[in-house]
Design an enzyme around this catalytic site. Structure first.
Site, PDB file in Angstrom:
ATOM      1  N   SER A 233       0.839  -1.186   0.000  1.00  0.00           N
ATOM      2  CA  SER A 233       0.000   0.000   0.000  1.00  0.00           C
ATOM      3  C   SER A 233       0.885   1.251   0.000  1.00  0.00           C
ATOM      4  CB  SER A 233      -0.959  -0.068   1.196  1.00  0.00           C
ATOM      5  OG  SER A 233      -2.024   0.825   1.016  1.00  0.00           O
ATOM      6  N   ASP A 455      -8.460  -4.601  -6.271  1.00  0.00           N
ATOM      7  CA  ASP A 455      -8.028  -3.833  -5.099  1.00  0.00           C
ATOM      8  C   ASP A 455      -8.829  -2.538  -4.984  1.00  0.00           C
ATOM      9  OD1 ASP A 455      -6.521  -2.238  -3.207  1.00  0.00           O
ATOM     10  OD2 ASP A 455      -4.839  -3.597  -3.552  1.00  0.00           O
ATOM     11  N   HIS A 485      -7.428  -5.862  -0.703  1.00  0.00           N
ATOM     12  CA  HIS A 485      -6.281  -4.955  -0.740  1.00  0.00           C
ATOM     13  C   HIS A 485      -5.001  -5.765  -0.626  1.00  0.00           C
ATOM     14  CE1 HIS A 485      -4.152  -1.264  -0.496  1.00  0.00           C
ATOM     15  NE2 HIS A 485      -3.932  -1.280   0.799  1.00  0.00           N
TER      16      HIS A 485
END
Length: 516
Positions: A233, A455, A485
């Site tokens: 991320s 995602d 995610h």
């Protein structure tokens, strides 16, 4: 005013597990000098003393801990780094570290450093909670993580109190008239003013460039010639910036759930809005295939619920009311992983049939770093501070009104909140650093860039752009056709083999490798 979600998102299973169950480190660091030039490029010179490792205490409230220390095999330490890299011999701050040693010391490759995202997520808390996913990598790597500067116990940014954050969450974040707009703007100003009052000295120095410099100090302190890195991320943005600043020091690296480095805050937020809407659509399709279908709440009912919540928040057993903004964030929270879709079903059914908001409020709390005892981690404060010292853009109410039609078209559920969250850096006391980050890394070792087509927080196109911006021969894109995610933590055998093959054996995946 609560943001729709952390800037790039972070892995949430640990926080969700703790909260949903509730609902139904010592040592000294080293010094060293830095000869970084004005642009921040080049490696630090000299030596960096190794941290003193000792048994870990339970993570603090600022780190989002649950009061439990990790197992005895875990070690914690601190690393002293310059507060201001323009004054490398000046004031120092301590970075909180955690590690678990490789099982096979005879074939140990080195340390594998993790950043799990946010920005604002505590690596000291997160790594032990997710370590089971990385057991294969632990065979030959020490697994290491840290709280980046401004986060958790690494000189954590302080803004508002727990009580003030609870009160702010009750304020309408999507104003419908002038009176509501004045209240929203006043709440945003109060938050910004609190950050400036309580963390003035720290705020100019918590950006991603300095966090990347810290990682090079960490690499040296760990005794590694190269930084072997796993960024997830926001951690992919941090990894890209590190590769740009220190290309010759980059070892084997994987970037998973990738931030698009070419997007400004409006583009990034709009992309996330579309990503969360796509994930919600996928969730609804999946829910409709299950029996009984009576448990599914269609999108029309979801949007009606949110409209009702604007004026009539729902009661909860906590004594707090579930507001519209908290419900939007709670829905987003459940979409980070397919494993938590069932909680979204329960929360929506509870809200629409029983008129209570217990589950959605718990999901909101997980996303925003609020523990069951009412204490917040510093996730929100760190996220805002890092985001605002990175991005130079400052948006006005007129800007938001101009962009609102695009956001509403992108998602009837998430669009409104996402558009108004653009005001988060308005009035921030420190100027931003860039329009978009530079991640070009000529001369760096190959970096595996993993994109997940489903995602919500870091849409798939970000991986394509990151690989392109890293440069030819550096960024190697791998695709996962899945949900949630990130990709590696899905456990998909093809994906795990591709990542492990590179990190453990140096086998670079073929360009265009696709797993499903």
């Amino acid at each position: 005013m609560t943001p729709l979600r952390p800037r790039a998102g972070a892995l949430l299973p640990t926080a969700l597990a703790v909260l949903l169950a509730t609902a139904g480190c010592g040592g000294g660091g080293g010094g060293g000098s830095d000869t970084t030039d004005a642009k921040g490029t080049g490696a630090p010179s000299g030596t960096q003393a190794a941290p003193h490792w000792s048994a870990c205490a339970a993570p603090t409230d600022a780190q989002g801990g649950d009061g439990k220390a990790p197992g005895k095999e875990w070690e914690c330490g601190k690393l002293a780094v310059p507060l201001d890299y323009a004054k490398p011999d000046g004031e120092k701050i301590d970075l909180a570290l955690i590690r678990v040693k490789a099982r096979d010391q005879n074939h140990r490759i080195g340390s594998l450093v993790f950043n799990f995202g946010g920005p604002g997520g505590s690596g000291v808390t997160t790594l032990p909670g997710l370590a089971a996913s990385y057991e294969k990598l632990r065979e030959r790597y020490d697994l290491v993580s840290f709280d980046p500067r401004g986060v958790g116990d690494s000189a954590g940014v302080k803004c508002q109190s727990d009580q003030e954050l609870d009160a702010a969450a009750q304020i309408d974040a999507t104003p419908d008239d002038d009176a509501e707009l004045r209240t929203t703007l006043a709440a945003n100003k109060a938050y910004v003013d609190a950050c400036a009052k309580n963390s003035a000295k720290l705020l100019p120095h918590v950006g991603t460039v300095n966090a990347a410099r810290d990682m090079d100090r960490l690499r040296a302190a760990l005794g590694d010639d190269k930084l072997h890195y796993f960024g997830i991320s926001y951690g992919t943005e941090l990894g890209g910036v590190y590769a740009h600043l220190f290309p010759k020091n980059m070892g084997r690296a994987v970037l998973d759930a990738v931030v698009d480095p070419t997007q400004d805050p409006v583009q990034g937020s709009l992309g996330q809005t579309k990503g969360f809407q796509l994930a919600l659509d996928d969730y609804l399709k999946d829910c409709a295939t299950r029996t009984p279908q009576a448990g599914c709440v269609p999108q029309e009912r979801i949007t009606a619920l949110l409209k009702d919540l604007d004026a009539n928040p729902l009661p909860t057993t906590q004594g707090r009311k579930l507001t519209q903004d908290e419900a939007v964030n709670g829905i987003a929270s459940a979409l980070y992983s397919k494993d938590t879709w069932r909680y979204l079903t329960s929360g929506l059914r509870e809200a629409t049939t029983k008129g209570t908001g217990n589950t959605l409020l718990v999901l909101f709390d997980a996303l925003n770093g609020r523990n069951p005892d009412g204490h917040y981690s510093n996730l929100q404060a760190a996220n805002r501070a890092i985001s605002c010292v990175d991005a130079e853009q400052r948006y006005t109410v007129d800007d938001v009104k101009k962009y609102l039609p695009q956001f509403r078209a992108a998602s009837p559920v998430f669009g409104e909140s996402a558009a108004w969250s653009l005001l988060g850096c308005t009035g921030w006391p420190v100027k931003g650093s860039w329009k978009t980050p530079d991640v070009s890394a000529p001369g760096a070792a190959p970096i595996v860039v993993v994109g997940n087509t489903g995602d919500p927080a870091t849409p798939y196109a970000g991986a394509q752009q990151m690989a392109r911006q890293l440069g030819k021969g550096v960024g190697v894109e791998v695709t996962y056709k899945g949900e949630g995610h990130g990709a590696y933590n899905s456990g998909n055998p093809c994906m795990v083999d591709a990542v492990n093959g590179y990190l453990l054996d140096g086998k670079v995946p073929s360009e265009g490798t696709t797993c499903s």
